[in-house]
Motif scaffolding. Structure first.
Motif, PDB file in Angstrom:
ATOM      1  N   VAL A  57       0.986  -1.006  -0.128  1.00  0.00           N
ATOM      2  CA  VAL A  57       0.013  -0.032   0.072  1.00  0.00           C
ATOM      3  C   VAL A  57       0.947   1.214  -0.088  1.00  0.00           C
ATOM      4  CG1 VAL A  57      -1.779   1.482   1.391  1.00  0.00           C
ATOM      5  CG2 VAL A  57      -1.950  -1.375   1.065  1.00  0.00           C
ATOM      6  N   ARG A  58       1.881   1.161   0.760  1.00  0.00           N
ATOM      7  CA  ARG A  58       2.910   2.374   0.813  1.00  0.00           C
ATOM      8  C   ARG A  58       3.475   2.772  -0.533  1.00  0.00           C
ATOM      9  NH1 ARG A  58       3.487   0.698   6.332  1.00  0.00           N
ATOM     10  NH2 ARG A  58       5.185  -0.836   5.954  1.00  0.00           N
ATOM     11  N   LYS A  59       3.744   1.464  -1.254  1.00  0.00           N
ATOM     12  CA  LYS A  59       4.224   1.743  -2.732  1.00  0.00           C
ATOM     13  C   LYS A  59       3.485   2.677  -3.589  1.00  0.00           C
ATOM     14  CE  LYS A  59       5.745  -0.692  -6.534  1.00  0.00           C
ATOM     15  NZ  LYS A  59       5.441  -2.205  -7.153  1.00  0.00           N
ATOM     16  N   VAL A  60       2.176   2.201  -3.505  1.00  0.00           N
ATOM     17  CA  VAL A  60       1.028   2.756  -4.415  1.00  0.00           C
ATOM     18  C   VAL A  60       0.725   4.223  -3.812  1.00  0.00           C
ATOM     19  CG1 VAL A  60      -1.209   2.548  -4.942  1.00  0.00           C
ATOM     20  CG2 VAL A  60       0.102   0.494  -4.993  1.00  0.00           C
ATOM     21  N   LEU A  61       0.877   4.240  -2.455  1.00  0.00           N
ATOM     22  CA  LEU A  61       0.402   5.815  -2.032  1.00  0.00           C
ATOM     23  C   LEU A  61       1.690   6.607  -2.222  1.00  0.00           C
ATOM     24  CD1 LEU A  61      -0.602   4.802   1.660  1.00  0.00           C
ATOM     25  CD2 LEU A  61      -1.911   5.367  -0.215  1.00  0.00           C
ATOM     26  N   SER A  62       2.921   6.145  -2.396  1.00  0.00           N
ATOM     27  CA  SER A  62       4.065   6.801  -2.898  1.00  0.00           C
ATOM     28  C   SER A  62       3.770   7.451  -4.284  1.00  0.00           C
ATOM     29  CB  SER A  62       5.158   6.194  -2.893  1.00  0.00           C
ATOM     30  OG  SER A  62       6.474   6.672  -3.382  1.00  0.00           O
ATOM     31  N   ILE A  63       3.242   6.542  -5.091  1.00  0.00           N
ATOM     32  CA  ILE A  63       2.737   7.089  -6.605  1.00  0.00           C
ATOM     33  C   ILE A  63       1.862   8.046  -6.559  1.00  0.00           C
ATOM     34  CG2 ILE A  63       1.738   6.436  -8.524  1.00  0.00           C
ATOM     35  CD1 ILE A  63       3.135   3.458  -8.060  1.00  0.00           C
ATOM     36  N   LEU A  64       0.947   8.048  -5.661  1.00  0.00           N
ATOM     37  CA  LEU A  64      -0.090   8.790  -5.352  1.00  0.00           C
ATOM     38  C   LEU A  64       0.345  10.255  -4.862  1.00  0.00           C
ATOM     39  CD1 LEU A  64      -3.231   6.459  -4.211  1.00  0.00           C
ATOM     40  CD2 LEU A  64      -2.896   7.457  -6.498  1.00  0.00           C
ATOM     41  N   ARG A  65       1.020  10.128  -4.046  1.00  0.00           N
ATOM     42  CA  ARG A  65       1.738  11.300  -3.493  1.00  0.00           C
ATOM     43  C   ARG A  65       2.508  12.175  -4.511  1.00  0.00           C
ATOM     44  NH1 ARG A  65       4.668   9.971   1.151  1.00  0.00           N
ATOM     45  NH2 ARG A  65       6.232   9.406  -0.063  1.00  0.00           N
ATOM     46  N   LYS A  66       3.503  11.192  -5.132  1.00  0.00           N
ATOM     47  CA  LYS A  66       4.000  12.109  -6.362  1.00  0.00           C
ATOM     48  C   LYS A  66       3.449  12.619  -7.408  1.00  0.00           C
ATOM     49  CE  LYS A  66       7.040  10.412 -10.087  1.00  0.00           C
ATOM     50  NZ  LYS A  66       7.564   9.507 -10.950  1.00  0.00           N
ATOM     51  N   HIS A  67       2.255  12.173  -7.482  1.00  0.00           N
ATOM     52  CA  HIS A  67       1.182  12.777  -8.543  1.00  0.00           C
ATOM     53  C   HIS A  67       0.251  13.836  -7.912  1.00  0.00           C
ATOM     54  CE1 HIS A  67       2.921   9.752 -11.282  1.00  0.00           C
ATOM     55  NE2 HIS A  67       2.360  10.266 -12.125  1.00  0.00           N
ATOM     56  N   GLY A  68       0.351  14.028  -6.567  1.00  0.00           N
ATOM     57  CA  GLY A  68      -0.348  15.036  -6.135  1.00  0.00           C
ATOM     58  C   GLY A  68      -1.956  14.800  -5.498  1.00  0.00           C
TER      59      GLY A  68
END
Length: 142
Positions: free
Chosen positions: A39-50
């Motif tokens: 989940v943290r891996k995916v959340l990292s992507i979501l954070r990167k994209h704002g």
């Protein structure tokens, strides 16, 4: 298609459903029923994209930074999964003199690209807010 898209949508809908729109990665992982590191891996992507941001310290976690009404699923798919609809496979022996085997990979690539474009067109009309509405409606029907 990979599961990052589903995890991303699920996580964003979960955050959109929370009154303060914030949760820890463990809370999100429990709701998604997936290991917290994934989940943290995916959340990292979501954070990167704002789409989300983080608050450090006690009472911190991930919070929704985007408007659920504006976050379309096609954008989330592009951020997490573009190109994943195409399977990784090789068709036939291209060294043989065979017009099917020699051309199948190229033809299938075009088919998968076209299918992904249709998928993106459909997802463009769907937002995190609409997914949350569907989830709540499904709960009421039970």
């Amino acid at each position: 298609m990979n599961s990052e898209f589903t995890i991303a949508v699920h996580s964003l809908v979960y955050l959109a459903s929370k009154p303060d729109r914030m949760a820890t990665s463990d809370m999100i992982a429990h709701n998604v029923n997936t290991h917290p590191s994934r989940v943290r891996k995916v959340l990292s992507i979501l954070r990167k994209h704002g789409y989300i941001a983080t608050k450090e310290g006690v009472g911190g976690g991930f919070y929704l930074k985007c408007s659920p009404e504006q976050a379309s699923l096609d954008e989330i798919y592009r951020a997490t999964s573009i190109g994943s609809i195409k399977p990784s496979w090789c068709s036939g022996n291209v060294e043989e003199d065979c017009k099917i085997a020699c051309n199948m990979a190229e033809v299938m690539d075009h088919i998968f690209c076209e299918a992904e474009q249709h998928l993106l067109s459909y997802l463009q009309c769907m937002t995190i807010s609409k997914v949350l509405e569907r989830v709540l409606a499904a709960e009421q029907q039970k």
